[in-house]
Design an enzyme around this catalytic site. Structure first.
Site, PDB file in Angstrom:
ATOM      1  N   ARG A 113       0.846  -1.191   0.000  1.00 32.78           N
ATOM      2  CA  ARG A 113       0.000   0.000   0.000  1.00 32.78           C
ATOM      3  C   ARG A 113       0.883   1.243   0.000  1.00 32.78           C
ATOM      4  O   ARG A 113       1.975   1.245   0.594  1.00 32.78           O
ATOM      5  CB  ARG A 113      -0.814  -0.056   1.293  1.00 32.78           C
ATOM      6  CG  ARG A 113      -1.800   1.060   1.494  1.00 32.78           C
ATOM      7  CD  ARG A 113      -3.124   0.662   1.015  1.00 32.78           C
ATOM      8  NE  ARG A 113      -4.171   1.563   1.442  1.00 32.78           N
ATOM      9  CZ  ARG A 113      -5.054   2.093   0.596  1.00 32.78           C
ATOM     10  NH1 ARG A 113      -5.016   1.844  -0.691  1.00 32.78           N
ATOM     11  NH2 ARG A 113      -6.020   2.865   1.045  1.00 32.78           N
ATOM     12  N   THR A 406      -8.921   1.823  -9.499  1.00 36.90           N
ATOM     13  CA  THR A 406      -8.499   0.546  -8.917  1.00 36.90           C
ATOM     14  C   THR A 406      -8.700  -0.565  -9.938  1.00 36.90           C
ATOM     15  O   THR A 406      -9.515  -0.438 -10.850  1.00 36.90           O
ATOM     16  CB  THR A 406      -9.315   0.246  -7.634  1.00 36.90           C
ATOM     17  OG1 THR A 406      -9.143   1.337  -6.745  1.00 36.90           O
ATOM     18  CG2 THR A 406      -8.855  -1.017  -6.936  1.00 36.90           C
ATOM     19  N   THR A 424      -4.333   0.016  -6.782  1.00 36.79           N
ATOM     20  CA  THR A 424      -5.099   1.261  -6.891  1.00 36.79           C
ATOM     21  C   THR A 424      -4.193   2.473  -7.036  1.00 36.79           C
ATOM     22  O   THR A 424      -3.036   2.447  -6.593  1.00 36.79           O
ATOM     23  CB  THR A 424      -5.986   1.427  -5.629  1.00 36.79           C
ATOM     24  OG1 THR A 424      -6.812   2.582  -5.772  1.00 36.79           O
ATOM     25  CG2 THR A 424      -5.171   1.576  -4.363  1.00 36.79           C
ATOM     26  N   ASN A 426      -6.242   5.155  -6.381  1.00 39.58           N
ATOM     27  CA  ASN A 426      -7.399   5.741  -5.708  1.00 39.58           C
ATOM     28  C   ASN A 426      -8.423   6.265  -6.712  1.00 39.58           C
ATOM     29  O   ASN A 426      -9.120   5.475  -7.300  1.00 39.58           O
ATOM     30  CB  ASN A 426      -7.005   6.800  -4.676  1.00 39.58           C
ATOM     31  CG  ASN A 426      -8.156   7.051  -3.706  1.00 39.58           C
ATOM     32  OD1 ASN A 426      -9.002   6.186  -3.537  1.00 39.58           O
ATOM     33  ND2 ASN A 426      -8.210   8.206  -3.099  1.00 39.58           N
ATOM     34  N   ASP A 446      -7.393   8.423   1.355  1.00 41.87           N
ATOM     35  CA  ASP A 446      -7.925   7.280   2.094  1.00 41.87           C
ATOM     36  C   ASP A 446      -7.643   7.391   3.593  1.00 41.87           C
ATOM     37  O   ASP A 446      -8.165   6.598   4.390  1.00 41.87           O
ATOM     38  CB  ASP A 446      -7.381   5.957   1.535  1.00 41.87           C
ATOM     39  CG  ASP A 446      -8.202   5.462   0.347  1.00 41.87           C
ATOM     40  OD1 ASP A 446      -9.312   5.973   0.142  1.00 41.87           O
ATOM     41  OD2 ASP A 446      -7.731   4.560  -0.379  1.00 41.87           O
ATOM     42  N   SER A 476     -10.330  -0.387   1.219  1.00 42.60           N
ATOM     43  CA  SER A 476     -11.432  -1.334   1.042  1.00 42.60           C
ATOM     44  C   SER A 476     -11.037  -2.507   0.156  1.00 42.60           C
ATOM     45  O   SER A 476     -11.841  -3.413  -0.068  1.00 42.60           O
ATOM     46  CB  SER A 476     -12.635  -0.626   0.405  1.00 42.60           C
ATOM     47  OG  SER A 476     -13.094   0.389   1.250  1.00 42.60           O
ATOM     48  N   GLY A 497     -13.679  -0.347  -7.033  1.00 43.00           N
ATOM     49  CA  GLY A 497     -14.938   0.352  -6.779  1.00 43.00           C
ATOM     50  C   GLY A 497     -15.083   0.916  -5.380  1.00 43.00           C
ATOM     51  O   GLY A 497     -16.192   0.987  -4.839  1.00 43.00           O
ATOM     52  N   GLY A 498     -13.966   1.315  -4.772  1.00 40.78           N
ATOM     53  CA  GLY A 498     -14.053   1.938  -3.442  1.00 40.78           C
ATOM     54  C   GLY A 498     -14.724   0.999  -2.451  1.00 40.78           C
ATOM     55  O   GLY A 498     -14.498  -0.210  -2.475  1.00 40.78           O
TER      56      GLY A 498
HETATM   57  O1  DON Z   1      -7.943   1.456  -1.187  1.00 37.40           O
HETATM   58  C1  DON Z   1      -9.088   1.858  -1.327  1.00 37.40           C
HETATM   59  O2  DON Z   1     -10.020   1.486  -0.650  1.00 37.40           O
HETATM   60  C2  DON Z   1      -9.406   2.852  -2.433  1.00 37.40           C
HETATM   61  N1  DON Z   1      -8.231   3.583  -2.773  1.00 37.40           N
HETATM   62  C3  DON Z   1      -9.984   2.134  -3.599  1.00 37.40           C
HETATM   63  C4  DON Z   1     -10.403   3.061  -4.682  1.00 37.40           C
HETATM   64  C5  DON Z   1     -11.173   2.415  -5.739  1.00 37.40           C
HETATM   65  O3  DON Z   1     -11.512   1.274  -5.678  1.00 37.40           O
HETATM   66  C6  DON Z   1     -11.505   3.245  -6.896  1.00 37.40           C
HETATM   67  N2  DON Z   1     -12.246   2.516  -7.855  1.00 37.40           N
HETATM   68  N3  DON Z   1     -12.515   1.913  -8.655  1.00 37.40           N
END
Ligand code: DON
Length: 599
Positions: A113, A406, A424, A426, A446, A476, A497-498
């Protein structure tokens, strides 16, 4: 009990998708998003990336070689979703250690990360001078101050060096070729670019500030499906990594270029931050459901814990009775209620375990799940503070972001090794600061950047997730490997997808293990999402066609939920499921337009 009547009977054929950067639940499916293979499979959200991974397997590589090649290829062909400017998580399950250092099967979670730079403390964003307005609120989402130290290159090289079988140049070759020769823009890219172009038009100063993104990735707002994008700058960086390994990215000219770009846009990243980047390796988070062992990502991912809690609660509430004849309204309400508990705990308890105590064992303990299950009932929704054990945080509900930043990939090789990997930058195109033909992440958002305020995904998060030097933000991302009772990888899944990553991955796993569906149907089926704060149930529009006991299922759900609304965004799941006959069904989410590859 009445059977749920679905508008077009089989969700596997009526599906919820229109190709878009993230999701849109309501038009025809593109063909070829699922295939059945007898030996091995790769499921990524771009066909060229799946093919890059498959080429490693064809050449005798293992699942890790394939995952690494797929990821580097995604860095090129999904520049708005992931890449070498970002970070990720990888869960690995190998039958044996390729280096022979560990006896027996290998189960590993790699945490690469992005990390908070040394110069950023808990009040970095709160202290930003008012003179920065109107950009003050977006300091953690755009520009140099949004950038966290990237981890993807370190993570992929660690995976390859320790658990792969091939050498860097071979594994990086497909990505380098794609960057030099180019790739065609697809519908997902066009959608992501169009969304971002609107923001550039609304704030034209961004066109010069983020000139590479504007001119090269967006073609000044005119990029269309079919256009060819070449990224010779990224090819050079990838060649530097192939030749020099970590030093080809974290030290020397590439590192200097990254730091210069970030600092020129007001950021605080240093060469020391890059040189100090370290992958963290641990055991996966494990839990069981339906006699299967789950290998999931531990914190700072919230995904593994949330999935473990959701499934743990559901295994205590007569789920089988409510699915005896397929999907039912009680089943869906129980699933949503369980999810609310998990998201409430996410908001209250989670952060980077290297910095704060995250009571994972307690939150997954039978006693705790028994207690939460008592408060998980059909026909009875509670007030938000009654979910989880220490609900807190803001109720603020910002609009849904463009959440295409992501990408998830799943691999099973023909030795029964598996990799689930989610990466990701983000938000779409990350911080918009581009260098070397790739975008740097905006992962700082985040963190809890302003106490009491939700992040770009509307997630309320506690002070445990405040930034601190060297800390990693809560995520997430939920890469997941499910092992059958015989120890074989049975489901490999994850999503982009967040926060919808968590609900979508959990629903796909439930579709397979609870409802007995195949991968294609499990991935395509419409989904629900509830993240506790904001206190709203989102449903994909295909649910409008679904009936149970003669009534639209949404009528049942509305009776129990305070607020329900159609989803405007969703998650994109890439999954591989081992079928009872041993073959592999690989499914790429039509919501993003990938296709699998395999043999
Ligand atoms: O790590 C995370 O939870 C976010 N940075 C994820 C972002 C994300 O999935 C964007 N989308 N598709």
């Amino acid at each position: 009990m009445a059977v749920l009547v679905v508008g077009c009977l089989a969700w596997g054929t009526c599906g919820p998708a229109r190709a878009s950067a993230t999701a849109a639940p309501d038009a025809a499916l593109p063909p070829g998003s699922a295939e059945i293979y007898t030996r091995y499979a790769v499921a990524a959200d771009h066909p060229l990336a799946s093919t890059a991974g498959e080429s490693m397997l064809r050449a005798g590589g293992n699942a890790v070689d394939a995952a690494v090649a797929t990821s580097f290829a995604l860095s090129v062909v999904r520049p708005f979703s992931c890449g070498i400017g970002g970070g990720g998580f990888m869960v690995i399950a190998l039958k044996e250690d390729p280096r022979g250092e560990i006896a027996g099967p290998v189960r590993v979670a790699l945490n690469y990360r992005e990390t908070c730079p040394a110069a950023v403390g808990p009040d970095f964003y709160e202290r930003a001078p008012q003179t920065e307005a109107p950009d003050r609120a977006t300091l953690s989402t755009f520009g140099g101050r949004a950038v966290a130290t990237p981890g993807t290159v370190a993570g992929l090289l660690r995976a390859l060096d320790r658990y792969g079988t091939k050498l860097r140049p071979e594994v990086l070759a497909p990505a380098i070729r794609l960057a030099r020769e180019g790739f065609a823009v697809d519908a997902a890219y066009e959608k992501a670019a169009a969304d971002l172009a609107e923001k550039f038009e609304a704030e034209p100063a961004r066109k010069t500030r983020f000139a590479f993104v504007w001119s090269r990735f967006l073609r000044e707002g005119r990029v269309k499906a079919g256009d060819r994008i070449t990224l010779p700058e990224q090819a050079e960086v990838l060649e530097s990594i192939a030749a020099r390994g970590l030093d080809g990215f974290y030290r020397g000219p590439v590192a200097t270029m990254i730091v210069d770009a970030v600092r020129a846009d007001g950021g605080v990243l240093t060469l020391e931050d890059l040189a100090a980047y370290a992958v963290r390796q641990s055991d996966p988070l494990t839990f069981t459901f339906k006699k299967r062992q789950f290998l999931a990502m531990p914190p700072p991912s919230s995904g593994g814990l949330a999935m473990g809690q959701t499934l743990g609660i559901l295994s205590r509430v007569d789920l089988d009775e409510h699915t005896a004849q397929g999907v039912s309204a009680p089943y869906l309400t129980l699933m949503v209620e369980a999810m609310k508990h998990a998201f409430a705990d996410r908001a209250a308890w989670l952060g980077d375990p290297a910095f704060v105590d995250v009571p994972v064992a307690r939150l997954l303990s039978p006693a705790y799940l028994d207690q939460r299950a008592k408060f998980t009932r059909v026909g009875k929704s509670m007030r938000p503070p009654s979910y989880g054990t220490r609900p807190e945080g803001a109720e603020r509900a910002p609009g849904a972001p463009d959440d295409g930043g992501t990408s998830h990939l799943s691999v099973i090789d023909d030795h029964g090794n598996a990799v689930a990997c989610t990466e990701t930058i983000n938000l779409e195109f990350g911080s918009l600061v581009a260098v070397g033909g790739f975008c740097l992440n905006n992962e700082m958002d985040d963190f809890t950047t302003r106490r009491g305020e939700a992040n770009a995904f509307g997630l309320a998060q506690s002070d445990r997730n405040l930034p601190a030097p060297g800390k990693r933000p809560l995520s997430s991302m939920s890469p997941t490997i499910v092992l059958s009772p015989a120890g074989e990888p049975e489901v490999v899944a994850g999503a982009s997808g967040g926060p919808r990553i968590i609900s979508a991955t959990t629903q796909v796993v439930l579709n397979v293990l609870q409802l007995g569906w195949g991968a294609e149907r499990a991935v395509q089926a419409p989904r629900l999402h509830h993240q506790w704060s904001p206190y709203v149930l989102e449903y994909e529009r295909a649910y409008e066609e679904v009936r149970w006991q003669g009534m639209p299922v949404l009528t049942w759900l509305r009776k129990q939920m305070n607020e329900c609304k159609p989803a405007t965004r969703g998650a994109a799941v890439q999954a591989i499921v081992r079928r009872p006959d041993g073959t592999l069904e690989a499914a790429c989410d039509p919501r993003k337009g990938g296709t699998p590859a395999g043999r």
